[in-house]
Design an enzyme around this catalytic site. Sequence first.
Site, short mmCIF file in Angstrom:
data_model
loop_
_atom_site.label_atom_id
_atom_site.label_comp_id
_atom_site.label_asym_id
_atom_site.label_seq_id
_atom_site.Cartn_x
_atom_site.Cartn_y
_atom_site.Cartn_z
N HIS A 72 -2.06 -1.02 -4.43
CA HIS A 72 -3.50 -0.97 -4.67
C HIS A 72 -3.95 0.48 -4.61
O HIS A 72 -3.18 1.37 -4.29
CB HIS A 72 -4.28 -1.86 -3.69
CG HIS A 72 -4.20 -1.43 -2.26
ND1 HIS A 72 -4.83 -2.10 -1.25
CD2 HIS A 72 -3.56 -0.41 -1.65
CE1 HIS A 72 -4.59 -1.51 -0.10
NE2 HIS A 72 -3.81 -0.48 -0.32
N SER A 129 0.82 -1.20 0.00
CA SER A 129 0.00 0.00 0.00
C SER A 129 0.87 1.26 0.00
O SER A 129 1.65 1.48 -0.92
CB SER A 129 -0.96 -0.06 1.19
OG SER A 129 -1.88 0.99 1.18
#
Length: 198
Positions: free
Chosen positions: A126, A101
């Site tokens: 993501h 992330s």
Amino acid sequence: MPIGVPRVRFLYDEDTGQVWIDIYNRLYRERCLFLTHTINTKIGNQLAGLFIYLGIQDDPKDIFFFLNSPGGGIISGLAIYDSMQVVRPDTQTICVGLAASMACFLLVGGTITKRLAFPHARVMMHQPLSTFFETQTGDAVMEVDELLKMRENLIEVYAQRTGKPHWVISEDIERDVFLSPTEAKTYGLVDVVGVTLI
């Protein structure tokens, strides 16, 4: 029984002599920074401050930024990223475990040609996430709008630093994308796979 943080000797200066400090403070003095927790405001402020402190010292040596983090807050992560970009010394980013992330975003934010992943590391990227199920409708709409702006900002940086087109990044971050170090190198997130610092 907890192990605790070990203390090591450090030559402070000629007048003071040697003092005992915890190992992380010793490593900070050697220009090694660590992100080993979820990114939140406290961690973001500490790391941004350390980058700025090391950047204003009259020392051109690289800063080594070791990452083993599940990611975390976007705003705090962007504060760290921006601090990395404004300091004069190069920042070598090293993924030693998991850079997921926002930690993946920080990994790609290192000086190009000086981004490294250890052979058994994992990288996950993501799109930004948010939870607005407990907010009022008007607040949720504003939050979604802000989230979309941040998403475009992240896509822009990923595209610049990986050489991938915007549309590829946009499609890829629609879901969690886990990459091996070799795959991360092919994608352009890191430049080197290995255990030797650049």
